[in-house]
Every structure is written in structure tokens, then in C-alpha cells.
Design a protein around this motif. Structure first.
Motif, PDB file in Angstrom:
ATOM      1  N   UNK A 510       0.837  -1.195   0.000  1.00 54.73           N
ATOM      2  CA  UNK A 510       0.000   0.000   0.000  1.00 54.73           C
ATOM      3  C   UNK A 510       0.876   1.250   0.000  1.00 54.73           C
ATOM      4  N   UNK A 511       0.435   2.262  -0.706  1.00 58.27           N
ATOM      5  CA  UNK A 511       1.118   3.552  -0.735  1.00 58.27           C
ATOM      6  C   UNK A 511       0.265   4.548   0.047  1.00 58.27           C
ATOM      7  N   UNK A 517      -4.010   5.221   3.049  1.00 56.07           N
ATOM      8  CA  UNK A 517      -3.635   4.452   1.861  1.00 56.07           C
ATOM      9  C   UNK A 517      -4.422   4.949   0.646  1.00 56.07           C
ATOM     10  N   UNK A 518      -3.712   5.314  -0.406  1.00 51.68           N
ATOM     11  CA  UNK A 518      -4.366   5.848  -1.597  1.00 51.68           C
ATOM     12  C   UNK A 518      -4.234   4.918  -2.791  1.00 51.68           C
ATOM     13  N   UNK A 558      -6.543   2.157  -6.748  1.00 51.60           N
ATOM     14  CA  UNK A 558      -6.305   3.511  -6.307  1.00 51.60           C
ATOM     15  C   UNK A 558      -5.643   4.412  -7.333  1.00 51.60           C
ATOM     16  N   UNK A 559      -5.127   5.544  -6.819  1.00 48.47           N
ATOM     17  CA  UNK A 559      -4.540   6.595  -7.648  1.00 48.47           C
ATOM     18  C   UNK A 559      -3.065   6.275  -7.891  1.00 48.47           C
ATOM     19  N   UNK A 564       3.667   2.149 -13.689  1.00 47.93           N
ATOM     20  CA  UNK A 564       4.045   0.743 -13.643  1.00 47.93           C
ATOM     21  C   UNK A 564       5.504   0.606 -14.067  1.00 47.93           C
ATOM     22  N   UNK A 565       6.212  -0.245 -13.333  1.00 43.54           N
ATOM     23  CA  UNK A 565       7.663  -0.276 -13.471  1.00 43.54           C
ATOM     24  C   UNK A 565       8.155  -1.696 -13.693  1.00 43.54           C
ATOM     25  N   UNK A 566       9.168  -1.814 -14.527  1.00 41.33           N
ATOM     26  CA  UNK A 566       9.913  -3.063 -14.688  1.00 41.33           C
ATOM     27  C   UNK A 566      11.387  -2.737 -14.598  1.00 41.33           C
ATOM     28  N   UNK A 567      12.094  -3.452 -13.730  1.00 46.15           N
ATOM     29  CA  UNK A 567      13.522  -3.187 -13.583  1.00 46.15           C
ATOM     30  C   UNK A 567      14.275  -4.484 -13.327  1.00 46.15           C
TER      31      UNK A 567
END
Length: 754
Positions: A510-511, A517-518, A558-559, A564-567
């Protein structure tokens, strides 16, 4: 309720345990079978007994026998034959082999039977590798297999600690194998598990005879002697008067400490009913043996009140009550006294072998286990040609047992070819290498944030002669995981190792923005690594390894807070760990250090070069029931750009209590804590005993993004109060946290955090 059985036995009774049944008429079987004899017959001692001592079974109540022995010694009454059952066989066997009443009393009061009767190794005896087993999987029971079938053991306990105790007592007493050659001739009474008849043991190993006589069926595995499975003799002859008479006994001094049956008013619970059923077995045959006593015999029945079968902590009290009961019939006991010269002759022969005389000229190993002889020998520190150090030998064997590679380990010292030989037997496990262990976690902060995890671990131990082991873990829930690892020691000392592993992990994160949490992201990581390292005794390890991973972070709810990330990541890791805690759940003492450094390199496939360092320290110490745990955690992204894989988080119970789990995120963090807890209640069952605690914590720390200054004013402070328990499912917490700004939360956690 008068507790006649130990806690371990009570658990077994719930599973439907019933010891061997006595004869239908309730009488002690006569004639009894003597192990090793041709046919069902008994052999009287070689010298006719003048006074025969008959000692009944009764667990911890048997300490009363010591009080009787004290009075007999005071009166100068020599004993010429001892016949004992169960605890009576142990007290009687030691006295017969030369121990004094005072020495036996010291042994009984100094021995912690809560650990002797439980096989789970003390954590300090475990290798560092085995200590890692309980960091997450805290449900101690394992499902084991024999071939492809689940293995159901013949008893709740393997009896390793009891075996070591009895074998050590034997070495400390005698190497004589003919019980007639003891300072006092001796017989132990056991019961044949197949037929239910009494079996009289008059030769062989003293330890084996005592073990057979007190092996409560279902609690301890039967002792196999001459092909017969023998269990606690109380089921056949708890007060073996008839057996003593069949051995040609002279006047009998019978000490009866059999637990009385519960009254009708006491039969109000399941345990009291089960207690009553086991009592029928001993009380029935004991009544018949009481009828056999003649006018020249003396019966001593100490009034032990509510002292139960497992109340070993009340041994001193039971000894005093036994002495009082003997003094109540002291005029009759005086009739057995002898002259000063006769008693001096008795004392001259009534002594045990001095331990200084136990000098093994050779240490033999009979190893049939999964690992090589060299692996076993490296852990034995008993030199040949020097007096045997029993404490050192016991420590070595307990630590061997803690490796979980062996069945019940046994040691034996006896003459061979005119010299003393110490033989160590490390047998194969009665089941296979594979086991399954389960774990669970449930948590809720009562503000909409709840979660669970179910896990299972497969272990295959000692898959080769150097002790290699294969481990696979699967998890379902908020965190899903599938991993495999093969840990391979490289040397017979098992100091150097290689440890390749691979796994896939998916977890929800959660962020939070302004404490709320949003959004929630699903972070998926696959990783392969190859570590090599050095074990540092039983207290720590260092390892260096290479790794490669792929991570994706996808918005679920959520917001969006970041795209979205790939690393990719890859590089080298260095780790240093110390763990000397006696338990991982509410530890009372010890030290935990976990330090790590990683360097991600583009040449290893990383998206960017960066370096990360972490350190975590906890140092619990106790005063009585009170424990204080100062702790410190720090971590920092030393160089390079931030990424999903190198963020740190704080928040949750004991990690800035009052905030949500992992609410604060940054590329650097620090946390200092002082936790206090007090043991409120519980019972001792070795390291398995459930206990209840109450405590509180003070916490200060924060997370920081790159470039943010770390100042005293920037720290966030919080605290908590909690009640917790060490349970069969792992730790259980119910806590209330309060953070700066009035942030507060209630936390419930059951089981380990994965």
C-alpha cells in the motif's frame, strides 16, 4: 486434580493412548519372565537376601523413596536386594549400583525434568543452519515420511535426552552387566507390550533396564531387549512384592507411592477421567501385591497429598514426606539393623565407580546414519586415554542430536579386551529424509487493513554424506512465494558451504499519503542467487554471493503514485549474521545481528549501478521474569538512483506503532526501539511451553528520501502496549500503538510474519 501424568502424556492420552493391560484378575503376573532367560522363569540372586527393598512406581512421587533410604542408612540397615518398578527402578538401580541416598537426592533436585522429558533441542545446541529453521516456520510439528507414507511415531517423544541421562548415570555408576554383581543385587520390572506380563530384568545394561521399566507406553518408545518390546512396569506390577518373593526375598520393606484414585468429586474434567483410567492399571495390580505382604514385612506408604506424577520441582518435599513415613515405623525398621562392623562391611562395598576410573582407551563409532563417519567424529571431543568428561560428552551428543540427522543416539562404556571402550551409536532415523512443516499468519489493524499468509516448507535433510539439504517453500495469501534452495557443506566440519537458490515472490504494497492508503501495487520479483560462505561456530555466519533479479510493480487499486515499473537488478552481496538467542519468540537473552551490503552492477544485468547497506541489532537481556530488548535498525542507499528494490519502509507494531504497516517509505531509514515484556503465566514443557506476556515499547525513527537531512527534529516517536503469547502457532500479539500527531491503531497478529 492430582496430575498423575506429565503434560506430554496428557496430550497423548487425548489421542487415545492406553498402556498395556494388567491380568484380568488384577494380580501381578507370576511367574514373571526374566529377559534373557530360557522360558518364563525368574532367577534368584546368588546370595540369599536378608532385607529386600521393593520400590513402586509413581513418577516424581518416587522422590519419597529417597527419604526412606535416608532412614535406613541412619539405622544401619543394609539392603540385600532391590526390586523396583518405573521410578522405583531408577532410584533402586542407582542405590543398588552404589549411589548414596544423599547423592540420589542431589541428582533428582538438580535435574530439570521439564527438558529431560522433551526432545526438542535447546536452541543453543543447534547448528547455525538449524537455527534458521525457526525464524519463520514457528509451528514446531513436522509431517515426516517413511517412503511415500506419512510416518506415525510409536511414541510422542523419542526420548533422546532421557536416554543420554540414563546412559550417563550408568557410566557414572558401573560397567557391570550382571545385576547380582552390583553392591546390592537388583531387579527392574517392565511390562511386555505384546502380552502385558511382567518382565524382570537382572542383567545387561542398567540404563536399558531403567529405561524399559519407566517407558510410559505412548509417551516413550518401547525399549527392545532380547527381541521383546518393553514398557513401564506399572501396568503389570507397580509394587512388585510378588516378584520379589519369587526371587527368594527375605523380609520385605515395601515403599508404596502409587497415586491414589480420584474421588467422585474430583472426576469433573476430561483430564481427571483420563487420569482415573490410567490409575486403574496401577492401583489394581498393587492391591493384589499388598495382600502378599506377611507379618514380618514392613509397608511404608508416604502421605504425598497432591504431589503429582510430574511434580519434579517438589522432589525435596516428597523426600521429606518419605522420611517422615519411614520414621513412623522406625521401631519395626530397627529390627533389621546390624552391628557397626557388619554395616561397615556393607558400606565398604556400597559405592559407585569413581568417574576418574572411567578412562576410555578407545572411542568407537557405530554410525549407520545418512552422514559420513567423519562428519560425526568431527563433533566428538572426547580424547582417548584421559578420564571421561561426562558433561563434555553430553554436550557433544546433544549437539549431534540437534543436527536432526540421527535416531536416538546412545553411548556405552564397558571393558573390552582388558581395556575400557566408549562406544557411540548414531543410528539411522526411523523415518526418511523428507518432511513438511506448515506456517500461517493472520493480521488485522481494525482499520480495513487485514491479511493472511499460509505457507508450507519441504525439507530433505542429509541428502548426501556431507549433510547437503534441499528446501522448497510455497506460500499463498498477501505474499505468494515459490522458492527452492540447495545448501551444501563442503567440508566434514560443515564450516564452508555453497548455497544456490531461486524463487518468485509476489506481494501487495500500500502507498500512503498523509497517513491514508491511496493506492496498492502488486510487486513481483524473481531472483536467482549463488552464495558461498563460512559458518562461525553455532553463533553466526558470513556469506558472499552473486544475484540476478527481475522486478515489476503494477497498480492494482487507487490513484497512481508512480508508473508501472519493470527493472532488473544483479550484482554481489555480502552478509554477516549473528544469532545466539535462546528463542525467537519473546527471547530472554542472546544477540541478533544482521548486516548486509549489496552492490548492483550493470555488468551483472542491473538497470543501474547502486550500493545499499543495512544493519539490524537486537540484544535482549532479562532480570527474573522481566526482559528488556534494545534494538537498532539502519539502512541506506549509498549511491545510485532509487528503485522499487532499494526502498526501505517503517510502520506497524513495534516499527513506529500507531502507523499503518510499511506506511513510511524512503531510500534511507533508522529506527531505535526499547521493548519491555514480562512473563505473566505459562507452564514449562521445555522450549515448547506456552507462555503469556505483557509489555510495552518506545520507538523513534523515520525514513528519508535521497537528499533529505537526518536531524533530531525529523525523528518520529511512538510507543505501544501489548499482550502476547508464545503459542503452538507462533507468536500472538494484541497491541495498541500511539504515534505523534494522535495516530493510533490496534494490532492483532497471529503467527509469524512472512
Amino acid at each position: 486434580m492430582r496430575l498423575r501424568v506429565s503434560v506430554s502424556l496428557l496430550m497423548l492420552l487425548l489421542a487415545g493412548f492406553a498402556p498395556a493391560a494388567p491380568r484380568a484378575d488384577g494380580a501381578a503376573p507370576a511367574p514373571a519372565a526374566e529377559a534373557g532367560a530360557a522360558g518364563p522363569q525368574t532367577t534368584p540372586p546368588r546370595r540369599p537376601p536378608r532385607v529386600t527393598l521393593v520400590l513402586s512406581g509413581g513418577g516424581a512421587r518416587g522422590a519419597a523413596h529417597i527419604g526412606v533410604l535416608k532412614v535406613l542408612e541412619e539405622l544401619h540397615v543394609p539392603v540385600d536386594l532391590i526390586v523396583g518398578t518405573s521410578m522405583g527402578s531408577i532410584i533402586g538401580g542407582l542405590y543398588a549400583s552404589g549411589w548414596s541416598a544423599k547423592e540420589i537426592e542431589s541428582l533428582l533436585t538438580d535435574t530439570d525434568f521439564s527438558t529431560v522429558l522433551v526432545d526438542r533441542p535447546e536452541r543453543d545446541d543447534k547448528s547455525f543452519r538449524r537455527k534458521q529453521d525457526d525464524l519463520q516456520f514457528l509451528i514446531p510439528l513436522k509431517l515426516r515420511f517413511k517412503g511415500l507414507k506419512p510416518y506415525i511415531p510409536p511414541a510422542a517423544l523419542g526420548g533422546q535426552r532421557l536416554e543420554l541421562l540414563l546412559r550417563t548415570l550408568e557410566i557414572d555408576s558401573t560397567d557391570e552387566r550382571d545385576f547380582d554383581q552390583f553392591p546390592i543385587p537388583y531387579r527392574a520390572v517392565a511390562a511386555d507390550l505384546v502380552t502385558g506380563e511382567a518382565v524382570v530384568l537382572g542383567k545387561g545394561s542398567l540404563a536399558a533396564a531403567m529405561r524399559a521399566s519407566m517407558s510410559v507406553a505412548g509417551a516413550f518408545a518401547p525399549e527392545v531387549i532380547d527381541g521383546r518390546k518393553l514398557v513401564d512396569g506399572g501396568a503389570a506390577a507397580n509394587l512388585p512384592v510378588g516378584i520379589a518373593q519369587s526371587l527368594g526375598a527375605g523380609p520385605i520393606v515395601a515403599v508404596d507411592i502409587t497415586s491414589p484414585l480420584n474421588t467422585e468429586q474430583e472426576l469433573g474434567s476430561l483430564f481427571s477421567v483420563l487420569d482415573q483410567m490410567t490409575g486403574f492399571l496401577t492401583v489394581g495390580n498393587r492391591v493384589e501385591d499388598l495382600k502378599r505382604l506377611g507379618p514380618g514385612d514392613v509397608l511404608i506408604q508416604p502421605q504425598l497429598g497432591d504431589i503429582g506424577f510430574a511434580d519434579f520441582k517438589r522432589a525435596a518435599e516428597a523426600t521429606g514426606l518419605g522420611e517422615a513415613a519411614a520414621r513412623a515405623v522406625i521401631d519395626r525398621l530397627r529390627g533389621f539393623a546390624v552391628s557397626e562392623s557388619e554395616y561397615a562391611a556393607f558400606q565398604a562395598r556400597h559405592h559407585r565407580r569413581p568417574i576418574e576410573a572411567v578412562v576410555p582407551a578407545e572411542v568407537r563409532l557405530e554410525n549407520t546414519s545418512w552422514v559420513s563417519d567423519e562428519v560425526v567424529r568431527r563433533r566428538i571431543h572426547v580424547p582417548a586415554g584421559q578420564p571421561l568428561d561426562l558433561n563434555l560428552l553430553r554436550s557433544d551428543l546433544l549437539r549431534l542430536h540437534a543436527l536432526e540427522y540421527f535416531g536416538t543416539i546412545r553411548q556405552n562404556f564397558e571393558p573390552a579386551d582388558g581395556r575400557g571402550v566408549l562406544t557411540l551409536r548414531t543410528p539411522l532415523k526411523p523415518y526418511g529424509r523428507n518432511s513438511l512443516q506448515f506456517g500461517l499468519n493472520f493480521r488485522d489493524d481494525f482499520q480495513g487493513n487485514a491479511g493472511y499468509t499460509l505457507a508450507v516448507r519441504h525439507q530433505a535433510l542429509a541428502v548426501n554424506r556431507r549433510g547437503g539439504e534441499w528446501q522448497n517453500v510455497g506460500q499463498l495469501g498477501d505474499t505468494t512465494l515459490l522458492s527452492t534452495e540447495f545448501y551444501q557443506p563442503l567440508d566434514v566440519g560443515m564450516n564452508w558451504f555453497v548455497d544456490p537458490a531461486a524463487g518468485i515472490r509476489k506481494q501487495s504494497r500500500s502507498i500512503f499519503v498523509d497517513g491514508e492508503p491511496v493506492s496498492e501495487y502488486r510487486i513481483s520479483t524473481s531472483e536467482e542467487r549463488l552464495d558461498a560462505g563460512r559458518v562461525l561456530g553455532r553463533w553466526g555466519e558470513m556469506r558472499l554471493g552473486a544475484f540476478h533479479s527481475n522486478t515489476t510493480a503494477d497498480l492494482r487499486i487507487g490513484v497512481p503514485q508512480f508508473p508501472d515499473t519493470t527493472e532488473k537488478d544483479g550484482g554481489l552481496r555480502l552478509g554477516f549474521r549473528v544469532d545466539t538467542r535462546e528463542d525467537v519468540v519473546f527471547p530472554q537473552h542472546g544477540l541478533e545481528i544482521d548486516a548486509g551490503y549489496s552492490e548492483s552492477l550493470e555488468s551483472f544485468g542491473a538497470t543501474s549501478d547502486h550500493r545499499v547497506a543495512t544493519l539490524r541489532i537486537a540484544d535482549p537481556s532479562s532480570i527474573g521474569r522481566n526482559t528488556f530488548v534494545p534494538g537498532l535498525e539502519v539502512g541506506t542507499l549509498i549511491s545510485g538512483p532509487p528503485s522499487v528494490g532499494n526502498f526501505f519502509s517503517l510502520g506497524g507494531l513495534l516499527r513506529l506503532s500507531g502507523l499503518g504497516d510499511d506506511e513510511l517509505v524512503g531510500t534511507r531509514y533508522g529506527l531505535a526501539t526499547l521493548t519491555y515484556y514480562r512473563e505473566l503465566a505459562g507452564f514449562s514443557l521445555g522450549t515448547l511451553g506456552p507462555k503469556l506476556y505483557a509489555g510495552m515499547s518506545l520507538e523513534g525513527g523515520n525514513t528519508y528520501l535521497t537528499g533529505e537531512p537526518v536531524t533530531l527534529d525529523s525523528l518520529r516517536f511512538s510507543g505501544s502496549v501489548f499482550v502476547g503469547a508464545r503459542s503452538p502457532l507462533g507468536p500472538v500479539y494484541l497491541g495498541y500503538g500511539l504515534a505523534e500527531g494522535g495516530r493510533r491503531r490496534i494490532y492483532l497478529n497471529i503467527g509469524a510474519r512472512f
